[in-house]
Design an enzyme around this catalytic site. Structure first.
Site, short mmCIF file in Angstrom:
data_model
loop_
_atom_site.label_atom_id
_atom_site.label_comp_id
_atom_site.label_asym_id
_atom_site.label_seq_id
_atom_site.Cartn_x
_atom_site.Cartn_y
_atom_site.Cartn_z
N ASP A 215 38.97 -29.96 84.17
CA ASP A 215 40.33 -29.92 83.64
C ASP A 215 40.33 -29.16 82.33
O ASP A 215 39.78 -29.64 81.33
CB ASP A 215 40.85 -31.34 83.45
N ASP B 216 45.98 -22.91 82.87
CA ASP B 216 45.61 -24.25 83.33
C ASP B 216 44.97 -24.20 84.71
O ASP B 216 45.54 -23.62 85.64
CB ASP B 216 46.85 -25.15 83.37
#
Length: 465
Positions: free
Chosen positions: A144, A345
């Site tokens: 992440d 992201d």
């Protein structure tokens, strides 16, 4: 033309805006038949401990969730819909956590969490397999880029979700060391707790799932490299379903992320390749300045002190068919309060754009695809096409413009994607609330992405995955 050749031909980055010499250069071919074939799941060995030996120092494989899920849906339509539902939750969480007004309200109602991540329950898209402890026990971990902590489920569990590997037992690791409340490592947490002299952590996620436990120093095995004294959360109370993963490897820009803790060992640098959909191979994640390629096009990272965990890039405009759209750069800028901007992201699938920019972008694409049969909108998409029966179609190029003049023109398969098993393809962008832009993993697939945190740049290319 193969996918690799298509990527090599259409992935171009320039230091200044270029003028194409012919109308044909403003269009490219999408291989519809090939993209539909790529929606079929391909086998990849689930037992990958031996694969770590094939990786070099500081390097591991990246696997998509469909490769490690014990029972992924067989049909593409179901998998696609599930992915979009996860994506909506992910984006909602990021937008909320990156909203100045939301953050102030959350602080007033805080229950003591030190980190708020964009990762949603079950929304991990990409995974690596790393060793934890001495001797190393290998675990699948969600990666992440918007999270600033490393954590793993630990025995004895007060409450743990199901994972594919045995839950890590710190009592069996010779290198496990609890962190004291007075430690400088504990001080890195914004709101650390203390229990019986041990530093406590708690991470809350956007959907209400969480992990709680003790902060510890432990050895991480990454490929053939041992990273000792890594601060990890040893979670004994965890709520969530991370597709069987044991925990999360935070790659954010903050000091408690895995990248931040490596510090001088890697110069704040790492690179990753998210392999294109439909491949039976895996991607890669590599740390250290040796991972930064020669010839990449470098785009400045933008500092946002309000939200230091995320990688903001200097997005300045959008282009369709070789022409830059008349959209003010202010639409993509970070405000004085830290709102807006553009975030890279790994956990978000579909790129989100401010509503004004998205509408102009979509309308320009529609204006140049009037020859393609339309289909009703699906899921989060309002611009879809019925390409059933087509072998290839011609579509206009789609480009990101960055501050400094760099241009990233995407392969066709990175912006027109199959949304079901019946030949419906959708324009893989959506409007974002509150003005935050998010460059998602569909747009990143197949492109070498490099982060040079120390010098403040993100690189695209020059190679494809």
């Amino acid at each position: 033309m193969t996918v690799v050749k298509t990527l090599l031909f259409f992935l171009f980055l320039t230091i200044t805006t270029t003028t194409c010499s012919s109308l044909a250069s403003h269009f490219e071919q999408l291989n519809v038949e090939e993209e539909m074939t790529a929606t079929k799941l391909k086998n990849l060995p689930k037992e990958t401990e031996d694969l770590e030996e094939e990786q070099g120092n500081w390097k591991v494989q990246i696997l998509h969730r469909d490769k490690i899920s014990t029972a992924p849906a067989k049909d593409h339509t179901t998998r696609f819909n599930q992915r979009m539902k996860r994506d909506v939750k992910r984006v909602s969480s990021i937008v909320n956590s990156n909203s100045h007004a939301y953050t102030e309200a959350a602080e007033e109602a805080s229950f003591g969490s030190d980190v708020v991540s964009g990762t949603e329950e079950g929304s991990g898209e990409y995974f690596v397999r790393i060793g934890i402890g001495s001797p190393a026990t290998y675990q699948y971990m969600v990666i992440d880029s918007g999270s600033d902590i490393v954590w793993v489920q630990c025995q004895p569990c007060d409450h743990c979700y199901n994972q594919s590997d045995p839950i890590f037992n710190p009592a069996l690791s010779a290198s496990f060391t609890g962190v004291s409340c007075s430690s400088s490592v504990c001080d890195q947490l914004d709101d650390a707790g203390c229990h019986q002299g041990r530093c406590r952590y708690e991470v809350a996620y956007g959907d209400g799932s969480y992990t709680r436990g003790t902060l510890a120093l432990e050895t991480i095995t990454l490929g053939r490299t041992l990273i000792r004294n890594t601060a990890i959360g040893c979670g004994t109370w965890n709520q969530g379903m991370f597709v069987g993963a044991a925990g999360l490897l935070g790659l954010g820009a903050g000091p408690m992320s895995f990248v931040g803790q490596l510090g001088g060992q890697t110069g704040g640098a790492f690179a990753y390749c998210l392999l294109s959909r439909g491949s039976a191979s895996s991607g890669s994640l590599q740390f250290g300045r040796q991972a930064l390629p020669l010839g990449a096009a470098w785009v400045p990272l933008i500092s946002n002190p309000f939200f230091p965990s995320f990688y903001y890039v200097g997005l300045s405009g959008l282009g369709v068919g070789g022409s830059r759209l008349n959209i003010s750069e202010d639409v993509f800028r970070v405000t004085d309060l830290g709102d807006g901007g553009a975030v890279m992201d790994t956990g978000t699938a579909v790129t989100r754009l401010p509503t004004l920019a998205y509408h102009a972008f979509r309308d320009a694409f529609l204006a140049q695809t009037t020859n393609l049969p339309r289909a009703p909108g699906l899921s989060i998409f309002d611009t879809c096409y019925d390409l059933n029966g087509f072998v290839t179609v011609r579509v206009p190029t789609v480009s990101f413009y960055f501050s400094g003049g760099q241009i990233l023109t995407l392969p066709a398969r990175n912006f027109l994607i199959p949304a079901d098993d019946a030949g419906t393809f959708c324009f893989a962008f959506a409007a974002s609330p509150l003005g935050l832009s998010i460059i998602g993993n569909i747009q990143q697939e197949g492109i070498q992405i490099s982060i040079d945190g120390d010098n403040g740049f993100v690189g695209f290319g020059p190679n494809v995955c």
